[in-house]
Design a protein around this motif. Structure first.
Motif, PDB file in Angstrom:
ATOM      1  N   LYS A 223       0.814  -1.211   0.000  1.00  0.00           N
ATOM      2  CA  LYS A 223       0.000   0.000   0.000  1.00  0.00           C
ATOM      3  C   LYS A 223       0.851   1.266   0.000  1.00  0.00           C
ATOM      4  CE  LYS A 223      -3.649  -2.329   2.595  1.00  0.00           C
ATOM      5  NZ  LYS A 223      -4.289  -2.475   3.922  1.00  0.00           N
TER       6      LYS A 223
ATOM      7  N   SER B 223       4.541  14.728  -1.349  1.00  0.00           N
ATOM      8  CA  SER B 223       4.377  14.987   0.070  1.00  0.00           C
ATOM      9  C   SER B 223       5.705  14.743   0.784  1.00  0.00           C
ATOM     10  CB  SER B 223       3.295  14.070   0.649  1.00  0.00           C
ATOM     11  OG  SER B 223       3.195  14.250   2.042  1.00  0.00           O
ATOM     12  N   CYS B 224       6.010  15.579   1.740  1.00  0.00           N
ATOM     13  CA  CYS B 224       7.270  15.467   2.478  1.00  0.00           C
ATOM     14  C   CYS B 224       7.131  14.393   3.560  1.00  0.00           C
ATOM     15  CB  CYS B 224       7.634  16.818   3.111  1.00  0.00           C
ATOM     16  SG  CYS B 224       9.194  16.795   4.023  1.00  0.00           S
TER      17      CYS B 224
ATOM     18  N   THR C 139       1.024  11.608  -2.125  1.00  0.00           N
ATOM     19  CA  THR C 139       0.152  12.043  -1.031  1.00  0.00           C
ATOM     20  C   THR C 139      -0.729  10.905  -0.534  1.00  0.00           C
ATOM     21  OG1 THR C 139       0.157  14.299  -1.871  1.00  0.00           O
ATOM     22  CG2 THR C 139      -1.619  13.721  -0.362  1.00  0.00           C
ATOM     23  N   ILE C 140      -1.197  10.054  -1.441  1.00  0.00           N
ATOM     24  CA  ILE C 140      -2.073   8.961  -0.993  1.00  0.00           C
ATOM     25  C   ILE C 140      -1.326   8.033  -0.038  1.00  0.00           C
ATOM     26  CG2 ILE C 140      -1.570   7.462  -2.980  1.00  0.00           C
ATOM     27  CD1 ILE C 140      -4.492   6.516  -2.813  1.00  0.00           C
TER      28      ILE C 140
ATOM     29  N   GLN D 291       1.092   9.014   1.940  1.00  0.00           N
ATOM     30  CA  GLN D 291       1.191   9.771   3.184  1.00  0.00           C
ATOM     31  C   GLN D 291      -0.116   9.653   3.980  1.00  0.00           C
ATOM     32  OE1 GLN D 291       3.202  10.910   5.571  1.00  0.00           O
ATOM     33  NE2 GLN D 291       4.223  12.305   4.138  1.00  0.00           N
ATOM     34  N   ASN D 292      -1.244   9.749   3.263  1.00  0.00           N
ATOM     35  CA  ASN D 292      -2.549   9.590   3.913  1.00  0.00           C
ATOM     36  C   ASN D 292      -2.653   8.205   4.554  1.00  0.00           C
ATOM     37  OD1 ASN D 292      -4.435  11.380   1.307  1.00  0.00           O
ATOM     38  ND2 ASN D 292      -3.260  12.163   3.034  1.00  0.00           N
ATOM     39  N   ARG D 293      -2.273   7.196   3.800  1.00  0.00           N
ATOM     40  CA  ARG D 293      -2.367   5.824   4.325  1.00  0.00           C
ATOM     41  C   ARG D 293      -1.452   5.624   5.528  1.00  0.00           C
ATOM     42  NH1 ARG D 293      -2.385   3.049  -1.690  1.00  0.00           N
ATOM     43  NH2 ARG D 293      -4.646   3.182  -2.010  1.00  0.00           N
ATOM     44  N   GLN D 294      -0.277   6.219   5.464  1.00  0.00           N
ATOM     45  CA  GLN D 294       0.652   6.085   6.584  1.00  0.00           C
ATOM     46  C   GLN D 294       0.071   6.715   7.848  1.00  0.00           C
ATOM     47  OE1 GLN D 294       5.382   6.629   7.306  1.00  0.00           O
ATOM     48  NE2 GLN D 294       4.345   8.419   6.539  1.00  0.00           N
ATOM     49  N   GLY D 295      -0.593   7.846   7.676  1.00  0.00           N
ATOM     50  CA  GLY D 295      -1.211   8.490   8.840  1.00  0.00           C
ATOM     51  C   GLY D 295      -2.205   7.570   9.522  1.00  0.00           C
ATOM     52  N   GLY D 296      -3.013   6.874   8.719  1.00  0.00           N
ATOM     53  CA  GLY D 296      -3.960   5.935   9.290  1.00  0.00           C
ATOM     54  C   GLY D 296      -3.266   4.766   9.963  1.00  0.00           C
TER      55      GLY D 296
ATOM     56  N   VAL E   8      -0.233   4.568  11.202  1.00  0.00           N
ATOM     57  CA  VAL E   8       0.476   4.994  12.410  1.00  0.00           C
ATOM     58  C   VAL E   8      -0.526   5.278  13.535  1.00  0.00           C
ATOM     59  CG1 VAL E   8       1.854   6.867  13.368  1.00  0.00           C
ATOM     60  CG2 VAL E   8       2.490   5.860  11.171  1.00  0.00           C
ATOM     61  N   GLY E   9      -1.576   6.014  13.212  1.00  0.00           N
ATOM     62  CA  GLY E   9      -2.581   6.349  14.222  1.00  0.00           C
ATOM     63  C   GLY E   9      -3.259   5.114  14.796  1.00  0.00           C
ATOM     64  N   ARG E  10      -3.559   4.155  13.923  1.00  0.00           N
ATOM     65  CA  ARG E  10      -4.176   2.913  14.391  1.00  0.00           C
ATOM     66  C   ARG E  10      -3.246   2.186  15.362  1.00  0.00           C
ATOM     67  NH1 ARG E  10      -6.862   2.797   9.336  1.00  0.00           N
ATOM     68  NH2 ARG E  10      -4.969   2.223   8.233  1.00  0.00           N
TER      69      ARG E  10
ATOM     70  N   TYR F  90      -0.771   3.377  17.189  1.00  0.00           N
ATOM     71  CA  TYR F  90      -0.637   4.112  18.451  1.00  0.00           C
ATOM     72  C   TYR F  90      -1.879   3.895  19.328  1.00  0.00           C
ATOM     73  CZ  TYR F  90       3.174   6.848  16.287  1.00  0.00           C
ATOM     74  OH  TYR F  90       4.335   7.259  15.685  1.00  0.00           O
TER      75      TYR F  90
END
Lengths: 141, 195
Positions: free
Chosen positions: B81, B130-131, B153-154, B156-161, B163-165, B167
């Motif tokens: 992904k 995205s950086c 960017t997509i 980066q978006n997926r990584q945010g989810g 990582v957040g999940r 944590y």
């Protein structure tokens, strides 16, 4: 009526709105179709994709319904009791405890749909509109 | 998406020295042979060698579902992904960045870390990519000295989810350790994202 104004730094290219008590396994995965729309949704969480920016995105929470002409990002039902407004990649933060704990109607609007320029997002809870306290010019923040 | 080449990934993975999984390309077999690990074992998870023992008893499915291996919280990055982010992380590991990170709960501290590496100038340089920063800004190890790279960017978006999940599931508190692992390493991009 404005209930909350929360400036947020987008993180991981997104702003996340919803309930962190919802099951993380149900949170959006960002499919290609969701990315195309710029919004990814799950029963308790909504992610909005925003291009990298060093600026804040202002998130407002309001009762009532959006004005005509606002760009609608989401119009549906969100299962939420504690609303968190955060950037991505974090645990819960900046929470607003809502009076109801259930699925409730939500409309999310923004200053536009172009992810490179979204700087103002509003979550509308129409069921919290109070006819005895209508918005007036004095409330038009 | 870039084309896989023989020259791109090999040095990185050898430097990581790794529990590698790349079965669909010639280069994958080269890596597997060179580090002398069985193909099945190699087909699963990528971590720096010093952490191989920490996850060897957990399958990729367990790491993905439970987001932990025994008592160790894990942030799984699925290269299927997020091929370019997985590449960035593996490259960062090969240059000495840590895989074992510690949770930063302070949002202001995170912001300062992010701004010190993904500066407005860096964002402009990478745009429209995205950086991506590694170690994450949500880790104590993030900030000055972190590696940055342009990613879709997509992802980066997926990584945010992801990582957040991880944590949230692990109920991480400030300073808690977690291990970053790469799932499906055979899908790691072999070249930088060109945008």
């Amino acid at each position: 009526m404005l209930l909350l104004r929360q400036p947020v730094r987008p993180s991981h290219g997104q702003v996340c709105l919803g309930d962190y008590k919802s099951d993380p396994d149900t949170w959006p995965e960002w499919t290609d179709a969701e990315f195309e729309r710029g919004v990814a949704t799950s029963p308790g969480m909504i992610f909005i994709s925003i291009d990298d920016t060093s600026e804040f995105v202002i998130v407002d929470v309001r009762d009532g319904t959006p004005s005509t002409g606002e760009a609608v990002l989401f119009d549906g039902v969100l299962d939420v009791s504690t609303l968190s407004v955060t950037g991505g990649g974090t645990t819960t933060a900046q929470s607003l405890l809502l009076p109801d704990s259930r699925e409730q109607k939500v409309t999310i609007t923004a200053n536009g749909t172009d992810r490179s320029n979204i700087r103002h997002v509003t979550i509308h809870f129409p069921e919290y509109a109070d006819p005895d306290m209508p918005d007036g010019a004095w409330m038009n923040l | 998406m870039s084309t896989k080449t023989k020259s791109g990934l090999l040095p990185i993975l050898l430097a990581v020295g790794a529990v590698v999984a790349v079965t669909q390309t010639d280069i994958a077999q080269e890596v597997i042979n060179s580090v002398d690990i069985e193909e099945k074992e190699a087909d699963e998870v990528l971590v720096p060698p010093s952490f191989r023992g920490r996850v060897k008893e957990c399958t990729p499915e367990q790491l993905t579902k439970d987001r932990r291996c025994k008592d160790l919280p894990v942030v799984p990055i699925d290269a299927e992904k997020m091929p370019y982010i997985a590449r960035h992380i593996s490259v960062a590991w090969s240059t000495g960045q840590p895989a074992l990170l510690h949770y930063e709960v302070d949002l202001k501290a995170r912001e300062l870390k992010n701004r010190s590496v993904c500066t407005p100038a860096r964002l402009a340089e990478l745009k429209p990519k995205s950086c991506d920063e590694y170690p994450f800004k949500s880790a104590k190890e993030g900030g000055p000295g972190a590696s940055t790279q342009g990613v879709p960017t997509i992802e980066q978006n997926r990584q945010g989810g992801a990582v957040g999940r991880a944590y949230t599931v692990n109920r991480l508190q400030d300073g808690d350790a977690f291990l970053v692992v790469i799932i499906n390493p055979g899908q790691i991009a072999t070249e930088e994202f060109e945008g």
